[in-house]
Every structure is written in structure tokens, then in C-alpha cells.
Write a protein that holds these residues in place. Structure first.
Motif, PDB file in Angstrom:
ATOM      1  N   PRO A   1       0.841  -1.199   0.000  1.00  0.00           N
ATOM      2  CA  PRO A   1       0.000   0.000   0.000  1.00  0.00           C
ATOM      3  C   PRO A   1       0.874   1.246   0.000  1.00  0.00           C
ATOM      4  O   PRO A   1       1.988   1.234   0.539  1.00  0.00           O
ATOM      5  CB  PRO A   1      -0.792  -0.119   1.319  1.00  0.00           C
ATOM      6  N   PRO A   2       0.434   2.332  -0.642  1.00  0.00           N
ATOM      7  CA  PRO A   2       1.231   3.554  -0.666  1.00  0.00           C
ATOM      8  C   PRO A   2       1.453   4.097   0.736  1.00  0.00           C
ATOM      9  O   PRO A   2       0.579   4.019   1.595  1.00  0.00           O
ATOM     10  CB  PRO A   2       0.376   4.519  -1.507  1.00  0.00           C
ATOM     11  N   ALA A   3       2.653   4.604   0.954  1.00  0.00           N
ATOM     12  CA  ALA A   3       2.977   5.171   2.265  1.00  0.00           C
ATOM     13  C   ALA A   3       2.144   6.418   2.506  1.00  0.00           C
ATOM     14  O   ALA A   3       1.906   7.213   1.600  1.00  0.00           O
ATOM     15  CB  ALA A   3       4.462   5.496   2.332  1.00  0.00           C
ATOM     16  N   VAL A   4       1.680   6.573   3.732  1.00  0.00           N
ATOM     17  CA  VAL A   4       0.904   7.751   4.102  1.00  0.00           C
ATOM     18  C   VAL A   4       1.866   8.838   4.556  1.00  0.00           C
ATOM     19  O   VAL A   4       2.663   8.620   5.469  1.00  0.00           O
ATOM     20  CB  VAL A   4      -0.099   7.418   5.225  1.00  0.00           C
ATOM     21  N   GLU A   5       1.809   9.978   3.875  1.00  0.00           N
ATOM     22  CA  GLU A   5       2.669  11.091   4.270  1.00  0.00           C
ATOM     23  C   GLU A   5       2.222  11.608   5.632  1.00  0.00           C
ATOM     24  O   GLU A   5       1.037  11.858   5.854  1.00  0.00           O
ATOM     25  CB  GLU A   5       2.574  12.218   3.230  1.00  0.00           C
ATOM     26  N   THR A   6       3.149  11.754   6.539  1.00  0.00           N
ATOM     27  CA  THR A   6       2.826  12.281   7.863  1.00  0.00           C
ATOM     28  C   THR A   6       3.538  13.608   8.075  1.00  0.00           C
ATOM     29  O   THR A   6       4.600  13.871   7.503  1.00  0.00           O
ATOM     30  CB  THR A   6       3.255  11.298   8.966  1.00  0.00           C
ATOM     31  N   CYS A   7       2.928  14.426   8.900  1.00  0.00           N
ATOM     32  CA  CYS A   7       3.517  15.717   9.256  1.00  0.00           C
ATOM     33  C   CYS A   7       4.766  15.457  10.095  1.00  0.00           C
ATOM     34  O   CYS A   7       4.714  14.727  11.087  1.00  0.00           O
ATOM     35  CB  CYS A   7       2.509  16.556  10.022  1.00  0.00           C
ATOM     36  N   GLU A   8       5.881  16.045   9.691  1.00  0.00           N
ATOM     37  CA  GLU A   8       7.131  15.830  10.405  1.00  0.00           C
ATOM     38  C   GLU A   8       7.262  16.726  11.631  1.00  0.00           C
ATOM     39  O   GLU A   8       8.285  16.695  12.318  1.00  0.00           O
ATOM     40  CB  GLU A   8       8.308  16.037   9.456  1.00  0.00           C
ATOM     41  N   LEU A   9       6.196  17.481  11.922  1.00  0.00           N
ATOM     42  CA  LEU A   9       6.187  18.323  13.117  1.00  0.00           C
ATOM     43  C   LEU A   9       5.302  17.750  14.215  1.00  0.00           C
ATOM     44  O   LEU A   9       5.677  17.772  15.383  1.00  0.00           O
ATOM     45  CB  LEU A   9       5.720  19.733  12.748  1.00  0.00           C
ATOM     46  N   CYS A  10       4.117  17.227  13.821  1.00  0.00           N
ATOM     47  CA  CYS A  10       3.195  16.727  14.841  1.00  0.00           C
ATOM     48  C   CYS A  10       2.852  15.252  14.672  1.00  0.00           C
ATOM     49  O   CYS A  10       2.247  14.660  15.563  1.00  0.00           O
ATOM     50  CB  CYS A  10       1.911  17.561  14.836  1.00  0.00           C
ATOM     51  N   GLY A  11       3.209  14.645  13.540  1.00  0.00           N
ATOM     52  CA  GLY A  11       2.970  13.221  13.334  1.00  0.00           C
ATOM     53  C   GLY A  11       1.622  12.865  12.764  1.00  0.00           C
ATOM     54  O   GLY A  11       1.359  11.697  12.483  1.00  0.00           O
ATOM     55  N   ARG A  12       0.746  13.841  12.557  1.00  0.00           N
ATOM     56  CA  ARG A  12      -0.561  13.555  11.972  1.00  0.00           C
ATOM     57  C   ARG A  12      -0.433  13.396  10.458  1.00  0.00           C
ATOM     58  O   ARG A  12       0.548  13.844   9.867  1.00  0.00           O
ATOM     59  CB  ARG A  12      -1.546  14.677  12.303  1.00  0.00           C
ATOM     60  N   PRO A  13      -1.442  12.779   9.792  1.00  0.00           N
ATOM     61  CA  PRO A  13      -1.396  12.687   8.332  1.00  0.00           C
ATOM     62  C   PRO A  13      -1.268  14.078   7.708  1.00  0.00           C
ATOM     63  O   PRO A  13      -1.964  15.011   8.095  1.00  0.00           O
ATOM     64  CB  PRO A  13      -2.726  12.022   7.974  1.00  0.00           C
TER      65      PRO A  13
END
Length: 205
Positions: free
Chosen positions: A17-29
Motif C-alpha cells: 500500500p502507498p505510504a501515508v505522508e505524515t507531518c514531520e512536526l506533529c505526526g498527523r497525516p
């Protein structure tokens, strides 16, 4: 029986499955279409979700992080001539100028990544005086991207810095042989076509 042997009977392994990009500041999608912020302590780009991007877009945000603005511009009133461009003696077709606390630096996309090239600062200052777009980029988060291929015209854009690194990634991934190959040339042309469609006159920006 090994996994490779089993696959001869059950067919190829399914695509992951394609990797889900996450926010590199807070960890949310972060979402497929997301903004970026610059970590000023490391001069690196970070993916940011919309709330984090807006937080660091505020003029009073200050501190370690700053959002990369979504500004694309060109300057129809001050086109750069080929003779003016040749004064910089830059031996590549595409180059971007990034200003940081250490001054203005020139980089070009190459198969090895973003490669810094020697810049005649006096000549660049003179050219910037006559062409405001070259000096209009915000420090650390925008760049002046200039293209002059073969006998073609000089094209200059003010762009978000992540656009430059997107071009760097395209060249690094697709470049083949001496001239890049058809796939790389097509992708680079598409990159500049997108810039032309997004750019607005500098005065209006």
C-alpha cells in the motif's frame, strides 16, 4: 519451499500500500497535497499538515521553523537578455539562487543532487539591480530559478524553494547518459510548463 518458490504458484506479490505522508512536526497525516516548512537550524525541508503549515506561516511565528510560501512569479517588465545572463558565466542550463544568512548561493540540479556552482557576486548584484525578481525571493524559503537552454530565451521565475528541490529530485531520479535521455527531458519540460501556468507578474504578487 521458499517464498520465491511459492510465488511461482500464486503469482506476483501484491503491491505494498502507498505510504501515508505524515507531518514531520506533529505526526498527523499530512495529506497528499501538503505544504512544507524549513527547519532553519538544519536548512532542511519538512512535510507539514495544514494546521502546522498555517501556524508557521504567521508573520509573528519566529523561531526555528518557517513555512514555505506558495508564490510563483515572473517579471514581464524586466526580461533578462542573453548577453546579461552570459555575464554570470554559469555553464549549466538551469540554476537557482538561494539567499540565507551566509549570503546568496547558486545551485544547479544534477544527477548527484543540488550542486553548488561558483557565483560572481558582483555580477549577480549588478544583474539583480536591473532585474528585481532576482532579489525578491524571501530568505531561506524562496528562490530565483533561471533557465537558459541552448539558443532559447532566458526564463526567470520566483518560486517556493521546494519547487527547486522537486526539480533536483527529477533530474537525480531520471537522468541518463550525457544528455539526460528522453524521459528526463520530458519531465523537466513538464516542470517548467507548470511554472509558466502558475506564475503571475511580480508586481501583482
Amino acid at each position: 519451499m521458499t517464498g520465491a518458490g511459492l510465488r511461482r504458484f500464486v503469482g506476483p506479490a501484491p503491491e505494498p500500500p502507498p505510504a501515508v505522508e505524515t507531518c514531520e512536526l506533529c505526526g498527523r497525516p499530512a495529506g497528499e497535497q501538503h505544504g512544507h516548512v524549513v527547519d532553519l537550524s538544519t536548512r532542511s525541508l519538512l512535510c507539514a499538515c495544514r494546521p502546522c503549515y498555517l501556524l508557521f506561516s504567521r508573520p509573528d511565528a519566529g523561531g526555528r521553523f518557517t513555512a514555505v510560501p506558495d508564490r510563483y512569479a515572473y517579471d514581464p517588465d524586466h526580461p533578462i537578455s542573453r548577453a546579461e545572463w552570459d555575464r554570470l558565466a554559469i555553464p549549466v542550463g538551469s540554476v537557482f539562487f538561494l539567499t540565507s544568512e551566509t549570503g546568496t548561493h547558486a545551485f544547479y540540479p544534477s544527477p548527484a543532487g543540488a550542486t553548488e556552482c561558483q557565483l560572481d557576486l558582483a555580477a549577480f548584484a549588478e544583474l539583480s539591480h536591473d532585474h528585481p525578481l532576482l532579489a525578491a525571493a524571501r530568505q531561506d524559503v524562496e528562490a530565483a530559478l533561471v533557465r537558459c537552454e541552448g539558443d532559447g530565451p532566458v526564463e526567470a521565475f520566483l518560486v517556493p524553494i521546494d519547487v527547486c528541490y522537486e526539480l533536483v529530485g527529477t533530474v537525480r531520479l531520471l537522468w541518463r547518459g550525457f544528455d539526460g535521455g528522453e524521459e528526463a527531458r520530458t519531465a523537466i519540460e513538464a516542470h517548467y510548463a507548470r511554472l509558466r501556468s502558475l506564475a503571475r507578474p511580480l508586481a501583482a504578487g
